[in-house]
Design a protein around this motif. Structure first.
Motif, PDB file in Angstrom:
ATOM      1  N   PRO A  22      81.587  28.225 -58.554  1.00 43.12           N
ATOM      2  CA  PRO A  22      81.800  29.599 -57.878  1.00 43.12           C
ATOM      3  C   PRO A  22      83.391  29.986 -57.693  1.00 43.12           C
ATOM      4  O   PRO A  22      83.951  28.855 -57.077  1.00 43.12           O
ATOM      5  CB  PRO A  22      80.916  29.552 -56.595  1.00 43.12           C
ATOM      6  N   GLY A  23      83.842  30.929 -58.271  1.00 37.97           N
ATOM      7  CA  GLY A  23      85.284  31.320 -57.967  1.00 37.97           C
ATOM      8  C   GLY A  23      86.092  30.565 -58.844  1.00 37.97           C
ATOM      9  O   GLY A  23      87.170  31.125 -59.199  1.00 37.97           O
ATOM     10  N   GLY A  24      85.628  29.941 -59.903  1.00 37.16           N
ATOM     11  CA  GLY A  24      86.143  29.675 -61.253  1.00 37.16           C
ATOM     12  C   GLY A  24      86.475  30.506 -62.123  1.00 37.16           C
ATOM     13  O   GLY A  24      85.865  31.726 -62.009  1.00 37.16           O
ATOM     14  N   PRO A  25      87.508  30.448 -63.065  1.00 37.90           N
ATOM     15  CA  PRO A  25      87.988  31.561 -63.853  1.00 37.90           C
ATOM     16  C   PRO A  25      87.155  32.122 -64.718  1.00 37.90           C
ATOM     17  O   PRO A  25      86.275  31.140 -65.127  1.00 37.90           O
ATOM     18  CB  PRO A  25      89.508  31.093 -64.498  1.00 37.90           C
ATOM     19  N   ILE A  26      87.236  33.226 -65.175  1.00 39.31           N
ATOM     20  CA  ILE A  26      86.280  33.753 -66.482  1.00 39.31           C
ATOM     21  C   ILE A  26      87.500  33.601 -67.637  1.00 39.31           C
ATOM     22  O   ILE A  26      88.344  34.167 -67.920  1.00 39.31           O
ATOM     23  CB  ILE A  26      86.062  35.144 -66.272  1.00 39.31           C
ATOM     24  N   MET A  27      87.012  32.867 -68.576  1.00 39.39           N
ATOM     25  CA  MET A  27      87.971  32.437 -69.909  1.00 39.39           C
ATOM     26  C   MET A  27      87.196  33.300 -70.912  1.00 39.39           C
ATOM     27  O   MET A  27      86.243  32.801 -71.378  1.00 39.39           O
ATOM     28  CB  MET A  27      87.865  30.887 -69.882  1.00 39.39           C
ATOM     29  N   SER A  63      85.479  46.983 -68.659  1.00 35.97           N
ATOM     30  CA  SER A  63      84.022  46.981 -68.283  1.00 35.97           C
ATOM     31  C   SER A  63      83.300  45.775 -68.293  1.00 35.97           C
ATOM     32  O   SER A  63      82.381  45.421 -67.257  1.00 35.97           O
ATOM     33  CB  SER A  63      83.467  48.199 -69.069  1.00 35.97           C
ATOM     34  N   PHE A  64      83.379  45.104 -69.189  1.00 38.07           N
ATOM     35  CA  PHE A  64      82.759  43.734 -69.478  1.00 38.07           C
ATOM     36  C   PHE A  64      83.181  42.775 -68.329  1.00 38.07           C
ATOM     37  O   PHE A  64      82.267  42.083 -67.818  1.00 38.07           O
ATOM     38  CB  PHE A  64      83.228  43.268 -70.765  1.00 38.07           C
ATOM     39  N   ILE A  65      84.261  42.464 -67.868  1.00 37.40           N
ATOM     40  CA  ILE A  65      84.949  41.671 -66.943  1.00 37.40           C
ATOM     41  C   ILE A  65      84.205  42.056 -65.566  1.00 37.40           C
ATOM     42  O   ILE A  65      83.570  41.385 -64.711  1.00 37.40           O
ATOM     43  CB  ILE A  65      86.228  41.707 -66.711  1.00 37.40           C
ATOM     44  N   GLU A  66      84.007  43.197 -65.377  1.00 41.13           N
ATOM     45  CA  GLU A  66      83.407  43.984 -64.174  1.00 41.13           C
ATOM     46  C   GLU A  66      82.035  43.352 -64.230  1.00 41.13           C
ATOM     47  O   GLU A  66      81.147  42.895 -63.323  1.00 41.13           O
ATOM     48  CB  GLU A  66      83.481  45.217 -63.981  1.00 41.13           C
ATOM     49  N   HIS A  67      81.190  43.700 -65.191  1.00 41.58           N
ATOM     50  CA  HIS A  67      80.068  43.176 -65.495  1.00 41.58           C
ATOM     51  C   HIS A  67      79.684  41.676 -65.201  1.00 41.58           C
ATOM     52  O   HIS A  67      78.808  41.170 -64.565  1.00 41.58           O
ATOM     53  CB  HIS A  67      79.288  43.511 -67.015  1.00 41.58           C
ATOM     54  N   GLY A  96      79.107  34.164 -57.278  1.00 47.10           N
ATOM     55  CA  GLY A  96      80.448  33.584 -56.917  1.00 47.10           C
ATOM     56  C   GLY A  96      81.516  33.924 -57.655  1.00 47.10           C
ATOM     57  O   GLY A  96      82.731  33.609 -57.575  1.00 47.10           O
ATOM     58  N   ALA A  97      81.152  34.979 -58.445  1.00 47.49           N
ATOM     59  CA  ALA A  97      82.399  35.250 -59.643  1.00 47.49           C
ATOM     60  C   ALA A  97      83.023  36.613 -59.210  1.00 47.49           C
ATOM     61  O   ALA A  97      84.213  37.058 -59.926  1.00 47.49           O
ATOM     62  CB  ALA A  97      81.757  35.483 -60.832  1.00 47.49           C
ATOM     63  N   SER A  98      82.680  37.227 -58.031  1.00 48.93           N
ATOM     64  CA  SER A  98      83.298  38.566 -57.850  1.00 48.93           C
ATOM     65  C   SER A  98      84.713  38.605 -57.580  1.00 48.93           C
ATOM     66  O   SER A  98      85.757  39.351 -57.787  1.00 48.93           O
ATOM     67  CB  SER A  98      82.767  39.069 -56.397  1.00 48.93           C
ATOM     68  N   ASN A  99      85.590  37.359 -57.067  1.00 49.19           N
ATOM     69  CA  ASN A  99      87.028  37.179 -56.968  1.00 49.19           C
ATOM     70  C   ASN A  99      87.621  36.340 -57.925  1.00 49.19           C
ATOM     71  O   ASN A  99      88.690  36.081 -57.819  1.00 49.19           O
ATOM     72  CB  ASN A  99      87.234  36.616 -55.675  1.00 49.19           C
ATOM     73  N   SER A 100      86.592  35.966 -59.223  1.00 52.92           N
ATOM     74  CA  SER A 100      87.328  35.036 -60.126  1.00 52.92           C
ATOM     75  C   SER A 100      88.271  35.761 -61.007  1.00 52.92           C
ATOM     76  O   SER A 100      88.286  36.970 -61.394  1.00 52.92           O
ATOM     77  CB  SER A 100      86.158  34.600 -61.063  1.00 52.92           C
ATOM     78  N   LYS A 101      89.363  34.954 -61.401  1.00 47.93           N
ATOM     79  CA  LYS A 101      90.486  35.498 -62.258  1.00 47.93           C
ATOM     80  C   LYS A 101      89.958  35.422 -63.625  1.00 47.93           C
ATOM     81  O   LYS A 101      89.695  34.353 -64.248  1.00 47.93           O
ATOM     82  CB  LYS A 101      91.720  34.619 -62.003  1.00 47.93           C
ATOM     83  N   ALA A 102      90.171  36.673 -64.512  1.00 48.17           N
ATOM     84  CA  ALA A 102      89.924  36.610 -65.924  1.00 48.17           C
ATOM     85  C   ALA A 102      91.128  36.077 -66.804  1.00 48.17           C
ATOM     86  O   ALA A 102      92.353  36.693 -66.443  1.00 48.17           O
ATOM     87  CB  ALA A 102      89.392  37.953 -66.226  1.00 48.17           C
ATOM     88  N   ASN A 143      95.632  44.195 -63.164  1.00 46.31           N
ATOM     89  CA  ASN A 143      94.645  44.138 -62.173  1.00 46.31           C
ATOM     90  C   ASN A 143      93.420  43.375 -62.504  1.00 46.31           C
ATOM     91  O   ASN A 143      92.710  42.401 -61.770  1.00 46.31           O
ATOM     92  CB  ASN A 143      94.457  44.844 -61.167  1.00 46.31           C
ATOM     93  N   THR A 144      92.986  43.480 -63.796  1.00 46.89           N
ATOM     94  CA  THR A 144      91.838  42.810 -64.584  1.00 46.89           C
ATOM     95  C   THR A 144      91.937  41.443 -65.097  1.00 46.89           C
ATOM     96  O   THR A 144      91.229  40.704 -64.648  1.00 46.89           O
ATOM     97  CB  THR A 144      91.212  44.059 -65.173  1.00 46.89           C
ATOM     98  N   PHE A 145      93.177  41.222 -65.688  1.00 48.40           N
ATOM     99  CA  PHE A 145      93.588  40.276 -66.576  1.00 48.40           C
ATOM    100  C   PHE A 145      94.516  39.400 -65.975  1.00 48.40           C
ATOM    101  O   PHE A 145      95.740  39.962 -65.881  1.00 48.40           O
ATOM    102  CB  PHE A 145      93.666  40.829 -68.004  1.00 48.40           C
TER     103      PHE A 145
END
Length: 476
Positions: free
Chosen positions: A57-62, A129-133, A140-146, A167-169
């Motif tokens: 939880p909180g880890g980045p979105i790769m 939109s995909f990252i928001e999804h 635990g991903a609501s604050n994850s960095k993409a 702000n998204t990426f």
């Protein structure tokens, strides 16, 4: 130059898509607006892949952004999966709208009228939109960095996402991303694709390079002095039909078809066969060996061409059909040409076919207005100008210089490096963007999963990319 020939040439740029190493993938779907501006109320289903094997939880979105291919890389078949493993992140991939199975209008999606929603703004909005999804549907991903990664045209997108939606990426890996040499640029120094290819061959072997140059000179002379109905050249080059000295367009096409194999071999000089991309391993090395061993100039060209098109696989051809302007499209079969041609007539009009005087290949100077006019003929509109792209999407040299958290990854063998970012000032800021040029690797090779045949420099590059991501996540 005919419009059909132009769209054949521009496809040279679109070599960015990688075929996954697994045959099965549990793809999912997200509902997206056909037009994020609200001009139409329709929606479509966009395909994606997700793996949370290593997620904390909180880890980045790769995030791997799908490229100009009919095939979507499964999220566990790109380097972002390995980076997710090291960073405790989620690995995801998203298919590009209008490619593969992500078709807003089904089988009618590739008609010119249907592709009017294939805009950079919509492509970027799909990703946002995909990252928001992903953040909303993973605990635990609501604050994850993409962190976004992609290559070639996709490298352009990876940079665009970061430059326009910071702000998204949080960060971006733009591998082999073209940012200059737009066909309507008045600055000839921004276009150096074939100068780069020329340098690759000269660096490998000056003897081989000058034998290639001589071979083309011999071929050009023979095409002008055909006295046997073209039968000897037909046999020597395995042509589908005999050339004629009066067929200027066909003879030009013949020379261009052969010339482009030299570019493919440098750009896609991978140590293993990547299905749909390079039909043989180490094609650049093999061509140099062929040229040095061969004493017949025409056979220098013949053997080089059939190294590529004679190998087993989807590029295989029974003969060289030099009267078919679409023949070369089979060279890299993963590219879905209809939507990609439209994109090059919209927001990334890179000219990859201008062969200047002074290189070892036959010169083909391309007028700066030839692509826009071909686009207008085919689609009824002109592509964006370089100035508009720079201004609207923050791609000016100054914007790139002042950007943060973008890795511009370029490769020694890859001519795309000649139209990518070639310099960034050295900064003490760990968050500043960086350009990395790596020796002994090919086009966006760092985006593949690690392989035992990888060069030492490729392994070092991936280690460096991972270290930079760790520094960004910790200090930025």
């Amino acid at each position: 130059m005919s419009s059909s020939l132009f769209f054949l040439l521009i496809a040279i740029l679109g070599l960015g898509s990688a075929l996954g190493t697994t045959s099965k993938c549990d793809y999912k779907w997200i509902t997206q607006p056909i037009d994020h501006t609200g001009a139409t109320n329709g929606t479509f289903q966009q395909r994606y892949s997700i793996f949370d094997d290593f997620y904390k939880p909180g880890g980045p979105i790769m995030f791997f952004q799908g490229e100009e291919s009919w095939f979507l890389d499964c999220a566990n078949t790109t380097i972002m999966y390995e980076y997710a493993r090291e960073l405790g992140g989620i690995a995801v991939s998203l298919e590009h709208r209008y490619f593969g199975q992500s078709l807003p209008f089904g089988q009618a999606s590739h008609s010119p009228s249907s592709m009017k929603y294939l805009t950079l703004d919509n492509v970027m909005a799909d990703a946002v939109s995909f990252i928001e999804h992903i953040k909303e549907t993973n605990t635990g991903a609501s604050n994850s960095k993409a962190i976004i990664a992609s290559g070639s045209y996709g490298g352009f997108l990876a940079a665009a996402f970061r430059l326009n939606h910071p702000n998204t990426f949080f960060g971006s890996l733009a591998a082999a991303g073209p940012v200059k040499a737009f066909s309507n640029s008045s600055d000839p120094d921004t276009y150096n694709w074939w100068k780069w290819v020329n340098r690759v061959y000269l660096d490998r072997s000056q003897e081989a390079a000058y034998k290639i140059q001589n071979a083309f000179e011999v071929l050009q002379k023979r095409l002008k002095t055909i006295d046997d109905g073209g039968e000897s050249l037909k046999e020597e080059l395995n042509l589908c039909s005999a050339p004629s000295p009066n067929d200027t367009v066909g003879n030009f096409q013949l020379i261009l078809d052969i010339t482009n194999v030299f570019s493919f071999a440098a750009e896609l000089n991978y140590p293993t066969v990547q299905f749909g991309r390079n039909p043989v391993a180490n094609p650049l090395n093999k061509i140099i060996d062929i040229v040095l061993a061969e004493t017949n100039p025409i056979q220098v060209l013949n053997r080089t061409f059939w190294l590529w098109f004679g190998a087993p696989g989807p590029s295989n051809a029974p003969c060289l059909n030099h009267t078919d302007s679409a023949f070369l499209q089979s060279a890299v079969p993963l590219i879905e040409t209809a939507p990609f041609n439209y994109i090059t007539c919209n927001y990334i009009p890179v000219a990859s076919s201008n062969i200047p005087e002074g290189v070892i290949f036959p010169a083909f100077p391309l007028a700066s207005d030839s692509q826009p006019q071909a686009c207008k003929l085919k689609y009824g509109h002109l592509p964006m100008t370089q100035e508009e792209i720079f201004r609207r999407y923050h791609f000016s040299p100054e914007d790139i210089k002042n950007s943060t958290r973008i890795i511009w990854s370029n490769a020694e063998y890859d001519p795309t490096a000649a139209v990518s970012v070639d310099y960034l000032p050295i900064s003490t800021d760990v968050c500043a963007s960086r350009m990395i040029l790596t020796s002994n690797i090919a086009h966006r090779e760092d985006l593949f999963l690690p392989d035992p045949n990888d060069s030492v420099t490729l392994t070092q590059l991936r280690n460096k990319e991972l270290q930079i991501f760790k520094e960004w996540l910790r200090y930025c």
